[in-house]
Design an enzyme around this catalytic site. Structure first.
Site, PDB file in Angstrom:
ATOM      1  N   PHE A  90       1.045   1.004 -66.791  1.00  0.00           N
ATOM      2  CA  PHE A  90       2.016  -0.076 -66.613  1.00  0.00           C
ATOM      3  C   PHE A  90       1.822  -0.623 -65.209  1.00  0.00           C
ATOM      4  O   PHE A  90       2.004   0.099 -64.223  1.00  0.00           O
ATOM      5  CB  PHE A  90       3.418   0.525 -66.785  1.00  0.00           C
ATOM      6  CG  PHE A  90       4.560  -0.435 -66.585  1.00  0.00           C
ATOM      7  CD1 PHE A  90       5.079  -1.155 -67.649  1.00  0.00           C
ATOM      8  CD2 PHE A  90       5.138  -0.587 -65.334  1.00  0.00           C
ATOM      9  CE1 PHE A  90       6.158  -2.014 -67.468  1.00  0.00           C
ATOM     10  CE2 PHE A  90       6.211  -1.451 -65.147  1.00  0.00           C
ATOM     11  CZ  PHE A  90       6.719  -2.163 -66.217  1.00  0.00           C
TER      12      PHE A  90
ATOM     13  N   GLU B 160      10.611   3.500 -61.435  1.00  0.00           N
ATOM     14  CA  GLU B 160      11.297   3.032 -62.650  1.00  0.00           C
ATOM     15  C   GLU B 160      12.676   2.459 -62.337  1.00  0.00           C
ATOM     16  O   GLU B 160      13.652   2.706 -63.031  1.00  0.00           O
ATOM     17  CB  GLU B 160      11.382   4.155 -63.681  1.00  0.00           C
ATOM     18  CG  GLU B 160       9.980   4.591 -64.108  1.00  0.00           C
ATOM     19  CD  GLU B 160       9.900   5.066 -65.546  1.00  0.00           C
ATOM     20  OE1 GLU B 160      10.774   4.705 -66.348  1.00  0.00           O
ATOM     21  OE2 GLU B 160       8.934   5.776 -65.848  1.00  0.00           O
TER      22      GLU B 160
ATOM     23  N   PRO C  43       1.702  -5.010 -53.872  1.00  0.00           N
ATOM     24  CA  PRO C  43       2.001  -4.684 -52.469  1.00  0.00           C
ATOM     25  C   PRO C  43       3.170  -5.498 -51.920  1.00  0.00           C
ATOM     26  O   PRO C  43       3.955  -5.003 -51.112  1.00  0.00           O
ATOM     27  CB  PRO C  43       0.697  -5.024 -51.741  1.00  0.00           C
ATOM     28  CG  PRO C  43      -0.362  -4.843 -52.782  1.00  0.00           C
ATOM     29  CD  PRO C  43       0.269  -5.263 -54.079  1.00  0.00           C
TER      30      PRO C  43
ATOM     31  N   LEU D 185       2.987  -3.461 -62.829  1.00  0.00           N
ATOM     32  CA  LEU D 185       3.903  -4.550 -62.506  1.00  0.00           C
ATOM     33  C   LEU D 185       4.005  -4.717 -60.987  1.00  0.00           C
ATOM     34  O   LEU D 185       3.747  -5.790 -60.446  1.00  0.00           O
ATOM     35  CB  LEU D 185       5.288  -4.255 -63.115  1.00  0.00           C
ATOM     36  CG  LEU D 185       6.434  -5.209 -62.768  1.00  0.00           C
ATOM     37  CD1 LEU D 185       6.115  -6.628 -63.206  1.00  0.00           C
ATOM     38  CD2 LEU D 185       7.733  -4.743 -63.434  1.00  0.00           C
TER      39      LEU D 185
ATOM     40  N   SER E  71      11.203  -4.283 -56.507  1.00  0.00           N
ATOM     41  CA  SER E  71      12.357  -4.501 -57.371  1.00  0.00           C
ATOM     42  C   SER E  71      12.452  -5.940 -57.880  1.00  0.00           C
ATOM     43  O   SER E  71      12.902  -6.183 -58.993  1.00  0.00           O
ATOM     44  CB  SER E  71      13.635  -4.149 -56.613  1.00  0.00           C
ATOM     45  OG  SER E  71      13.627  -2.780 -56.264  1.00  0.00           O
TER      46      SER E  71
ATOM     47  N   GLN F   4      19.494  24.545 -47.508  1.00  0.00           N
ATOM     48  CA  GLN F   4      20.350  24.872 -46.364  1.00  0.00           C
ATOM     49  C   GLN F   4      21.069  26.202 -46.553  1.00  0.00           C
ATOM     50  O   GLN F   4      21.279  26.936 -45.586  1.00  0.00           O
ATOM     51  CB  GLN F   4      21.363  23.747 -46.125  1.00  0.00           C
ATOM     52  CG  GLN F   4      20.686  22.475 -45.622  1.00  0.00           C
ATOM     53  CD  GLN F   4      21.635  21.297 -45.544  1.00  0.00           C
ATOM     54  OE1 GLN F   4      22.753  21.357 -46.025  1.00  0.00           O
ATOM     55  NE2 GLN F   4      21.172  20.215 -44.963  1.00  0.00           N
TER      56      GLN F   4
ATOM     57  N   ARG G 185      14.663   5.384 -68.545  1.00  0.00           N
ATOM     58  CA  ARG G 185      15.311   5.747 -67.276  1.00  0.00           C
ATOM     59  C   ARG G 185      16.095   7.043 -67.342  1.00  0.00           C
ATOM     60  O   ARG G 185      15.970   7.888 -66.451  1.00  0.00           O
ATOM     61  CB  ARG G 185      16.225   4.602 -66.816  1.00  0.00           C
ATOM     62  CG  ARG G 185      15.410   3.475 -66.245  1.00  0.00           C
ATOM     63  CD  ARG G 185      16.258   2.265 -65.928  1.00  0.00           C
ATOM     64  NE  ARG G 185      15.469   1.320 -65.158  1.00  0.00           N
ATOM     65  CZ  ARG G 185      15.777   0.036 -65.010  1.00  0.00           C
ATOM     66  NH1 ARG G 185      16.851  -0.455 -65.588  1.00  0.00           N
ATOM     67  NH2 ARG G 185      15.024  -0.744 -64.283  1.00  0.00           N
TER      68      ARG G 185
ATOM     69  N   LEU H 229      19.899  28.761 -47.988  1.00  0.00           N
ATOM     70  CA  LEU H 229      18.958  29.850 -47.709  1.00  0.00           C
ATOM     71  C   LEU H 229      18.577  29.924 -46.239  1.00  0.00           C
ATOM     72  O   LEU H 229      18.093  30.952 -45.769  1.00  0.00           O
ATOM     73  CB  LEU H 229      17.680  29.670 -48.524  1.00  0.00           C
ATOM     74  CG  LEU H 229      17.717  30.022 -50.001  1.00  0.00           C
ATOM     75  CD1 LEU H 229      16.315  29.972 -50.557  1.00  0.00           C
ATOM     76  CD2 LEU H 229      18.321  31.401 -50.224  1.00  0.00           C
ATOM     77  N   GLY H 230      18.723  28.800 -45.532  1.00  0.00           N
ATOM     78  CA  GLY H 230      18.250  28.798 -44.153  1.00  0.00           C
ATOM     79  C   GLY H 230      16.765  28.485 -44.110  1.00  0.00           C
ATOM     80  O   GLY H 230      16.223  27.897 -45.044  1.00  0.00           O
TER      81      GLY H 230
END
Lengths: 371, 397
Positions: free
Chosen positions: B129, B377, B134, B131, B138, B350, B258, B352-353
């Protein structure tokens, strides 16, 4: 009288650090990550600025910045690159501990640290999730003229490079926080092989297990008068957290610039509130978090020690939260360009999360599903 | 009858898929991330699956079973649970691309037969796909790739970015404008088979933050000529008034996929919670009672947040299966979930550190992966525009 505006001198130092960050650190960020080390020439230049290794003039250094200046320096160097800034910061922190609290014998190390950029020290502080200094599980116990240091430290910067490791530990008998100066290669020091991290590779962190016996003179300050390091250790946490804000600030500035130039739906995307508001939110929060760190630095001198853990954990956890949210919003602003390495925002996204994992207190930064 | 419980067969399928992806696929996640491609022995890994996966690479291809809830709900469960192992797995099944969805939405009966039924379904081909360019993402009205009719061909010129699997797809659906002065209405979709002269892969794979095992290609079309009948919705003789045209076709084709991307994100976040929970319990002695209570509340809150996202996604896909699809719900699912998932995975690290951000565990990888899900997407902002328009009409933008 209240005055929340930094004075001229502080502003100048901040500007200087920011320009060093922009001119020296930022261009080297990707190289430092690839190499897993600060490039030699960058390190030497940073060393020469005098901002990297705070050593008093009487020991051959360029002087030790006051706590508020340190906060500004770390934030603004991190604005250039958080990994290089933190590498310099944690290396310098070892020198700072030695300078502020070392015995005459320990001060002997400073001249070399101040003049030889290849020398490294390490500070072993973190132990898993963010917790206050009073809760550290690593212990030092003094028995006559010997001490025994036992514990595991996480993400120790320069764990394999440092010639001295300054280990923060509690002394249960004295009921005090101590630092033990452990020479590299001491028996009972085991550096756990590191498999790498989300970011901050230039800090060269690794976990280290300690079960070490040393002469009691290895206590920072010496056996006779071991130093009370509590306030300085708390400051270390606050200064490190300032790096998250420098990173966040840079990320939203970069995103804002991108949003000014990128056209969609007939106008620069920054003209859409959906794009500008998250950056504005981040900006407000960075300002608030910075003031909170400043407030915490001041409070360490003004409030009783029993309150330090809480106020430092709160301020640091908030700063790290702001860091992660701001950097994710910066990536989101760039969209597809945010997640490829052609732009640096993905590096800041990773760096902010890696920093946040070091010192976020679960009790002070609860998970919140946004309502 | 109103129920929030999946049917027993779908529950069983989901559980088996989840356990299999965690035990057999996840061990390859780190290397796939480093190598930026699927494991070399991916076929043998898939062979160990105790349930049908919808494989395209075997002599007798199977399909993802459709349970009584319907095709799209079944696929939502599929995407969550296969990604619970890791993100590298599902594109190997031959349904990683989405070009065929555009053919299905915009093609003439003849085009659907040739490019959907034959190439995609019968031959299990990969479809791409193309579309994004560069210069835009959106705002799809900015397509600057051009298609000019020259005798019995359309000649395409332009550059496309972020084409998943674009480098090896059997064909790519390329969006190009035939009349720049006509804005969005000038945009058409063209089928460009691999190997067409003038179709080159400028960059096989981008250097990405996450989802590195997927090939994300930059494609260049230079005087690339395709037959007139490769223009979707048109034959060589002219347009078929019955079928959708232009960028609208592309967007509706994406809409139903989506929630599946939201499901993918939920899989990663659930995997993260399930990774840290036993580790934290093992370290319980290191927490003060007050802090341990905070940890337990966090685990509960994170699981609840994922459950909210699941319900939104299942609702969106139920409306598709029931024949009254809601683009708003589809957008709500993809708008709500990825950002929530980011927050969940970050918080797991966080808790777990420093260990949480270490490459010893996969949390740091999943934190990199999930950021992309909020962008591809249709970014989180675009989903909010879609939802906003259900309230405010075209004012929302």
């Amino acid at each position: 009288m209240m005055n929340l505006v930094p004075d001229e001198e502080l502003t100048e130092v901040g500007d200087l650090a920011r320009s060093i960050g922009a001119e020296l650190l930022a261009p080297a960020a990707r190289d430092a990550e690839r190499a897993g080390a600060v490039p030699d020439d960058v390190w030497r230049k940073l060393f020469e600025t005098g901002l990297a290794v705070p050593v008093p003039e009487e020991h051959g250094g360029g002087g030790v910045p006051d706590p508020m200046t340190m906060l500004t320096v770390v934030e603004n160097l991190a604005h250039g690159d958080p990994a290089i800034a933190l590498a310099a910061y944690w290396n310098g922190a070892g020198a700072l501990l030695l300078a502020e609290h070392g015995s005459t014998e320990q001060h002997q190390h400073l001249a070399a640290l101040a003049t030889q950029p290849e020398r490294r020290t390490a500070v072993a502080l973190h132990e898993g999730f963010g917790r206050g200094a009073a809760e550290l599980a690593t212990t030092v116990q003094v028995d006559g003229d010997h001490l025994r240091l036992v514990g595991t430290k996480r993400a120790v910067p320069f764990a394999s490079d440092a010639e001295l490791v300054l280990v923060v530990a509690t002394d249960p008998d004295a009921g005090a926080l101590r630092v033990v100066v452990v020479p590299a290669g001491a028996a009972g020091v085991t550096v756990v092989p590191d498999s790498g991290r989300l970011a901050l590779d230039a800090v060269r962190a690794a976990d280290v297990d300690f079960d070490v016996e040393l002469p009691a003179s290895a206590l920072l300050g010496g056996a006779e008068a071991p130093a009370d390091v509590e306030v300085l250790v708390q400051r270390l946490r606050l200064w490190a957290a300032a790096a998250a804000l420098g990173t966040a600030q840079r990320a939203i500035e970069y995103a804002a610039e991108y949003a000014t130039g990128r056209i969609a739906f007939g106008q620069p995307i920054g003209a859409f509130q959906g794009v500008s508001f998250p950056l504005a939110e981040a900006s407000m929060r960075i300002e608030a978090a910075r003031l909170e760190l400043v407030g915490a630095v001041l409070a360490l001198d003004e409030r009783p020690a029993t309150e330090h853990d809480d106020l430092v954990s709160l301020a640091a956890s908030y700063a790290y939260g702001v860091g992660t949210q701001s950097t994710r919003d910066a990536v989101q602003t760039l969209g597809g360009h945010g997640f490829i390495k052609d732009h640096p925002v993905e590096l800041w996204y990773r760096s902010a999360a890696a920093m946040a994992a070091l010192d976020t207190d679960p009790a002070r930064a609860p998970f919140s599903a946004r309502l | 009858m109103y129920s929030q419980t999946l049917s027993k067969p779908l529950q069983d399928y989901s559980r088996q898929l989840r356990e299999w992806s965690a035990s057999e696929c996840r061990p390859y996640a780190r290397q796939a991330d480093i190598d930026k491609r699927r494991p070399d022995n991916w076929r043998e890994i898939l062979d160990t699956a105790p349930i049908p996966l919808g494989r395209a690479d075997v002599p007798e291809p199977d399909t993802v079973p459709t349970f009584e809830e319907g095709h799209w709900v079944s696929h939502f469960a599929f995407y969550e649970n296969i990604n619970y192992g890791d993100v590298w797995v599902h594109p190997t099944l031959g349904n990683g691309g989405i070009g065929h969805l555009v053919v299905q939405a915009m093609g003439t009966p003849a085009q659907i037969e040739k490019w959907y039924d034959d190439v995609f379904v019968a031959q299990r081909g990969d479809t791409g796909f193309a579309l994004t360019e560069p210069g835009f993402g959106s705002d799809t009205s900015q397509v600057s790739t051009t298609a000019v009719q020259d005798g019995d061909s359309w000649v395409i010129n332009g550059t496309k970015m972020y084409c998943t699997g674009g480098a090896f797809a059997d064909y790519v659906v390329v969006f190009a404008t035939i009349d720049k002065s006509n804005g969005a209405r000038g945009i058409n979709a063209f089928i460009v088979p691999r190997g067409t002269p003038g179709f080159t892969v400028a960059k096989e794979n981008e250097d990405k933050l996450g989802i590195r095992s997927w090939t994300t290609s930059e494609l260049v079309f230079t005087d690339c000529a395709v037959p007139l009948e490769n223009r979707l919705g048109w034959s060589a003789e002219g347009g078929d008034a019955q079928v959708g045209k232009g960028q609208g076709g592309a967007l509706s084709a994406l809409a139903w996929n989506r929630p599946n991307m939201a499901a993918m994100a939920i899989g990663l976040a659930q995997a993260s919670i399930d990774t840290v929970t036993p580790i934290l319990r093992g370290q319980r002695a290191g927490f003060t009672p007050q802090r341990w209570a905070a940890v337990e509340l966090d685990l509960e809150a994170m699981n609840a947040a994922l459950e909210r996202g699941r319900r939104l996604g299942y609702l969106a896909q139920t409306t598709v299966d029931q024949g009254a699809p809601s683009r708003t719900l589809s957008a709500a699912s993809k708008g709500y979930v990825p950002e929530t998932v980011e927050r969940v995975i970050r918080h797991c690290m966080q808790l777990l550190g420093p260990e949480g951000a270490s490459k010893e565990l996969l949390l740091e990888k999943w934190y990199r992966d999930c950021k992309i899900i909020d962008i591809f997407e249709g970014s989180g902002q675009v989903q909010r525009i879609v939802v906003g328009r259900s309230l405010l009409g075209r004012l929302a933008g």
